[in-house]
Write an enzyme that holds these catalytic residues in place. Structure first.
Site, PDB file in Angstrom:
ATOM      1  N   ARG A 108       0.819  -1.218   0.000  1.00  0.00           N
ATOM      2  CA  ARG A 108       0.000   0.000   0.000  1.00  0.00           C
ATOM      3  C   ARG A 108       0.847   1.261   0.000  1.00  0.00           C
ATOM      4  O   ARG A 108       0.515   2.253  -0.635  1.00  0.00           O
ATOM      5  CB  ARG A 108      -0.847   0.057   1.283  1.00  0.00           C
ATOM      6  CG  ARG A 108      -2.225  -0.405   1.095  1.00  0.00           C
ATOM      7  CD  ARG A 108      -2.939  -0.429   2.420  1.00  0.00           C
ATOM      8  NE  ARG A 108      -4.126  -1.201   2.202  1.00  0.00           N
ATOM      9  CZ  ARG A 108      -5.331  -0.681   1.978  1.00  0.00           C
ATOM     10  NH1 ARG A 108      -5.510   0.613   2.029  1.00  0.00           N
ATOM     11  NH2 ARG A 108      -6.351  -1.448   1.752  1.00  0.00           N
TER      12      ARG A 108
ATOM     13  N   TYR B 149      -1.011 -13.232  -1.555  1.00  0.00           N
ATOM     14  CA  TYR B 149      -0.289 -12.861  -2.783  1.00  0.00           C
ATOM     15  C   TYR B 149       1.063 -12.234  -2.467  1.00  0.00           C
ATOM     16  O   TYR B 149       1.297 -11.770  -1.345  1.00  0.00           O
ATOM     17  CB  TYR B 149      -1.127 -11.920  -3.667  1.00  0.00           C
ATOM     18  CG  TYR B 149      -1.677 -10.652  -3.031  1.00  0.00           C
ATOM     19  CD1 TYR B 149      -0.904  -9.495  -2.889  1.00  0.00           C
ATOM     20  CD2 TYR B 149      -3.009 -10.603  -2.605  1.00  0.00           C
ATOM     21  CE1 TYR B 149      -1.438  -8.330  -2.349  1.00  0.00           C
ATOM     22  CE2 TYR B 149      -3.554  -9.439  -2.057  1.00  0.00           C
ATOM     23  CZ  TYR B 149      -2.759  -8.304  -1.931  1.00  0.00           C
ATOM     24  OH  TYR B 149      -3.293  -7.156  -1.386  1.00  0.00           O
TER      25      TYR B 149
ATOM     26  N   ASP C 149     -14.378   5.886   0.406  1.00  0.00           N
ATOM     27  CA  ASP C 149     -14.997   5.280   1.587  1.00  0.00           C
ATOM     28  C   ASP C 149     -15.901   6.261   2.337  1.00  0.00           C
ATOM     29  O   ASP C 149     -16.771   5.846   3.098  1.00  0.00           O
ATOM     30  CB  ASP C 149     -13.913   4.789   2.558  1.00  0.00           C
ATOM     31  CG  ASP C 149     -13.409   3.394   2.220  1.00  0.00           C
ATOM     32  OD1 ASP C 149     -13.773   2.871   1.144  1.00  0.00           O
ATOM     33  OD2 ASP C 149     -12.645   2.830   3.029  1.00  0.00           O
TER      34      ASP C 149
HETATM   35  C1  LIG Z   1      -8.689  -5.653   4.843  1.00  0.00           C
HETATM   36  C2  LIG Z   1      -8.826  -4.682   3.709  1.00  0.00           C
HETATM   37  C3  LIG Z   1      -8.270  -4.994   2.471  1.00  0.00           C
HETATM   38  C4  LIG Z   1      -8.493  -4.152   1.374  1.00  0.00           C
HETATM   39  N1  LIG Z   1      -7.964  -4.484   0.160  1.00  0.00           N
HETATM   40  C5  LIG Z   1      -8.205  -3.691  -0.913  1.00  0.00           C
HETATM   41  C6  LIG Z   1      -7.678  -4.012  -2.195  1.00  0.00           C
HETATM   42  O1  LIG Z   1      -6.962  -5.013  -2.354  1.00  0.00           O
HETATM   43  N2  LIG Z   1      -7.971  -3.199  -3.237  1.00  0.00           N
HETATM   44  C7  LIG Z   1      -8.747  -2.061  -3.092  1.00  0.00           C
HETATM   45  O2  LIG Z   1      -8.989  -1.361  -4.084  1.00  0.00           O
HETATM   46  N3  LIG Z   1      -9.234  -1.732  -1.880  1.00  0.00           N
HETATM   47  C8  LIG Z   1      -8.984  -2.504  -0.795  1.00  0.00           C
HETATM   48  N4  LIG Z   1      -9.469  -2.155   0.428  1.00  0.00           N
HETATM   49  C9  LIG Z   1     -10.293  -0.932   0.557  1.00  0.00           C
HETATM   50  C10 LIG Z   1      -9.437   0.313   0.601  1.00  0.00           C
HETATM   51  O3  LIG Z   1      -8.437   0.194   1.582  1.00  0.00           O
HETATM   52  C11 LIG Z   1     -10.318   1.518   0.922  1.00  0.00           C
HETATM   53  O4  LIG Z   1     -11.510   1.445   0.226  1.00  0.00           O
HETATM   54  C12 LIG Z   1      -9.555   2.785   0.523  1.00  0.00           C
HETATM   55  O5  LIG Z   1      -8.428   2.937   1.345  1.00  0.00           O
HETATM   56  C13 LIG Z   1     -10.479   3.992   0.634  1.00  0.00           C
HETATM   57  O6  LIG Z   1      -9.750   5.139   0.290  1.00  0.00           O
HETATM   58  P1  LIG Z   1     -10.216   6.555   0.790  1.00  0.00           P
HETATM   59  O7  LIG Z   1      -9.210   7.506   0.245  1.00  0.00           O
HETATM   60  O8  LIG Z   1     -11.650   6.756   0.473  1.00  0.00           O
HETATM   61  O9  LIG Z   1     -10.146   6.505   2.372  1.00  0.00           O
HETATM   62  P2  LIG Z   1      -8.899   6.254   3.318  1.00  0.00           P
HETATM   63  O10 LIG Z   1      -7.846   5.443   2.629  1.00  0.00           O
HETATM   64  O11 LIG Z   1      -9.448   5.741   4.598  1.00  0.00           O
HETATM   65  O12 LIG Z   1      -8.264   7.693   3.544  1.00  0.00           O
HETATM   66  C14 LIG Z   1      -8.917   8.658   4.313  1.00  0.00           C
HETATM   67  C15 LIG Z   1      -7.889   9.673   4.766  1.00  0.00           C
HETATM   68  O13 LIG Z   1      -8.576  10.750   5.412  1.00  0.00           O
HETATM   69  C16 LIG Z   1      -7.881  11.112   6.583  1.00  0.00           C
HETATM   70  N5  LIG Z   1      -8.861  11.742   7.477  1.00  0.00           N
HETATM   71  C17 LIG Z   1      -9.883  11.126   8.150  1.00  0.00           C
HETATM   72  N6  LIG Z   1     -10.570  12.033   8.873  1.00  0.00           N
HETATM   73  C18 LIG Z   1      -9.974  13.238   8.655  1.00  0.00           C
HETATM   74  C19 LIG Z   1     -10.249  14.549   9.123  1.00  0.00           C
HETATM   75  N7  LIG Z   1     -11.261  14.815   9.969  1.00  0.00           N
HETATM   76  N8  LIG Z   1      -9.461  15.569   8.695  1.00  0.00           N
HETATM   77  C20 LIG Z   1      -8.423  15.333   7.820  1.00  0.00           C
HETATM   78  N9  LIG Z   1      -8.122  14.086   7.369  1.00  0.00           N
HETATM   79  C21 LIG Z   1      -8.896  13.061   7.766  1.00  0.00           C
HETATM   80  C22 LIG Z   1      -7.326   9.786   7.094  1.00  0.00           C
HETATM   81  O14 LIG Z   1      -6.257   9.994   7.989  1.00  0.00           O
HETATM   82  C23 LIG Z   1      -6.906   9.136   5.794  1.00  0.00           C
HETATM   83  O15 LIG Z   1      -5.606   9.480   5.413  1.00  0.00           O
HETATM   84  C24 LIG Z   1      -9.243  -2.962   1.544  1.00  0.00           C
HETATM   85  C25 LIG Z   1      -9.733  -2.615   2.806  1.00  0.00           C
HETATM   86  C26 LIG Z   1      -9.519  -3.459   3.886  1.00  0.00           C
HETATM   87  C27 LIG Z   1     -10.072  -3.076   5.235  1.00  0.00           C
END
Ligand SMILES: Cc1cc2nc3c(=O)[nH]c(=O)nc-3n(C[C@H](O)[C@H](O)[C@H](O)COP(=O)(O)OP(=O)(O)OC[C@H]3O[C@@H](n4cnc5c(N)ncnc54)[C@H](O)[C@@H]3O)c2cc1C
Length: 386
Positions: free
Chosen positions: A106, A212, A293
């Protein structure tokens, strides 16, 4: 390119926020990213990037940074937990869906995203606590007492999104009563055993494990599980929570010797609670919109959470470009109209954990999707129908 000078603040420097930053800069937007964490840590986890997300990453210059160092699985391989019998195998050459299927650390994906724009646009230790919308501007309020202003705000702040709470209202994510153990470690601990050239999911009755390699030299491997958890264990900051490797091995007693060998070799592990939400009633309010997310968290069983956040970023940039940065509400509604049917479908299949379990269901709608070229959904029919 947008002709007018436009500033957009992105809350959250995760996969979705970073991709959005890169995609918006490509259309000429002045982007700033606000992240609560004080620094980017190398979280021990792998990630699969399917062809649908790789197409987006290609256009923003990330594919070239990860393609040579990542593991390219021969196939998406699904096996029975104890016999190893193949339930479904989908070879995934680049020619099948027009982009590679890659597995990587990651942190390597995050580093590659961070490398495509200047680091000055990322502001660390900025935890968003509030938003104020007034004529033509949004003010962001941070926990350290500082403020910032932008023409629009993207909430890419993950499953516990504060932006979502501010614009849609409070609620708790659904806890699936399951946890994901995970570990990333050196292949040398396997004492010569090869886990194979595919990404393998081993399906048990009420649990599974995905294994993997995470790099092209196959010197590092990763596994992630889903097991029932009797206690309602859930944490807001679940990236660093430790799991008990002995409990983990016990949970996979009776699994195929290849699985047990991997778990025996692993010295320690982490755990995540598996969370999801029902599709939200709306994704935007005025000049504020959600992504990744924050608006469609899903179980990880299709490896699409990050991928759909990446797709969101490309479609959002296209919708903003179409209105030349003028009509935010129109652009945001169109983005939602286009994205929600797809992400809701993926959320539902992912929740049921049936993807590729057997049978021969079509996979092209998922992996063949090209966010840069798919026709955008017309706004009217969608909003009239719901
Ligand atoms: C076990 C597991 C395995 C996974 N495997 C895969 C995979 O193989 N392939 C895939 O595509 N997806 C996978 N996922 C899903 C993927 O990890 C998430 O869907 C993805 O990280 C979502 O990205 P995001 O940017 O929406 O949120 P996030 O990655 O959660 O990023 C959110 C960011 O916002 C920041 N933040 C939160 N609140 C605040 C605030 N109030 N102020 C400022 N910053 C804030 C956090 O610190 C973080 O950096 C997996 C998830 C899990 C749990």
């Amino acid at each position: 390119m947008i002709s007018k000078k436009l500033s957009i603040a992105i809350v959250g420097a995760g996969i979705g926020g970073m991709t959005a930053a890169a995609a918006l800069r490509q259309i000429g937007v002045d982007v700033r990213v606000y992240e609560q964490a004080p620094r980017f840590a190398r979280i021990g986890a792998g990630i699969q990037m399917m062809p649908n997300s790789m197409k987006v990453l290609r256009r923003i210059g990330v594919e070239e940074r990860v393609i040579h160092t990542s593991f390219k699985p021969f196939s998406h391989l699904n096996r029975e937990w104890n016999t190893g019998k193949v339930m479904r195998e989908l070879p995934m050459p680049e020619s099948l869906f027009g982009a590679p299927y890659l597995c990587m650390h990651r942190a390597d994906l995050h580093d590659a995203l961070a490398a495509v724009f200047p680091e000055e646009i990322i502001h660390l230790e900025k935890k968003l606590t509030g938003l104020e919308q007034s004529a033509g501007q949004v003010t962001l309020l941070f926990a350290d007492g500082t403020r910032a202003q932008a023409d629009a705000v993207i909430g890419a702040d993950g499953v516990h999104s504060v932006v979502r709470e501010l614009i849609v209202g409070p609620d708790e994510p659904i806890h699936k009563g399951r946890i994901a153990y995970r570990a990333i470690f050196s292949s040398s601990l396997l004492n010569g055993m090869d886990i194979g050239s595919s990404r393998t999911k081993w399906w048990g009755a009420d649990r599974h494990i995905v294994i993997y390699y995470t790099n092209s030299t196959r010197t590092e491997l990763y596994f992630v599980t889903s097991v029932p958890e009797p206690a309602e264990w859930v944490t807001r900051e679940s990236w660093s929570a430790k799991g008990d490797v002995k409990e983990l091995r016990k949970a996979y007693e009776g699994f195929h010797p290849d699985v047990r060998a991997v778990l025996e070799a692993c010295l320690d592990c982490h755990k995540w609670a598996i969370l999801e939400r029902e599709p939200l009633p709306r994704w935007s309010d005025g000049r504020v919109v959600l992504l990744g997310d924050a608006c469609h968290p899903m179980t990880p069983y299709m490896a699409q959470g990050g991928a759909t956040a990446i797709e969101d970023a490309a479609i959002l940039a296209r919708c903003l470009e179409e209105v030349d940065g003028e009509d935010f509400q129109g652009a945001f509604r169109r983005y939602e109209a286009h994205r929600k049917p797809r992400t809701s479908r993926i959320q539902a299949i992912s929740s049921a954990n049936t993807w590729m379990k057997g049978g021969d269901e079509d996979t092209s709608w998922l992996y063949g999707y090209d966010a840069w070229n798919v026709p955008l959904t017309p706004l009217e029919p969608y909003f009239k129908a719901v």
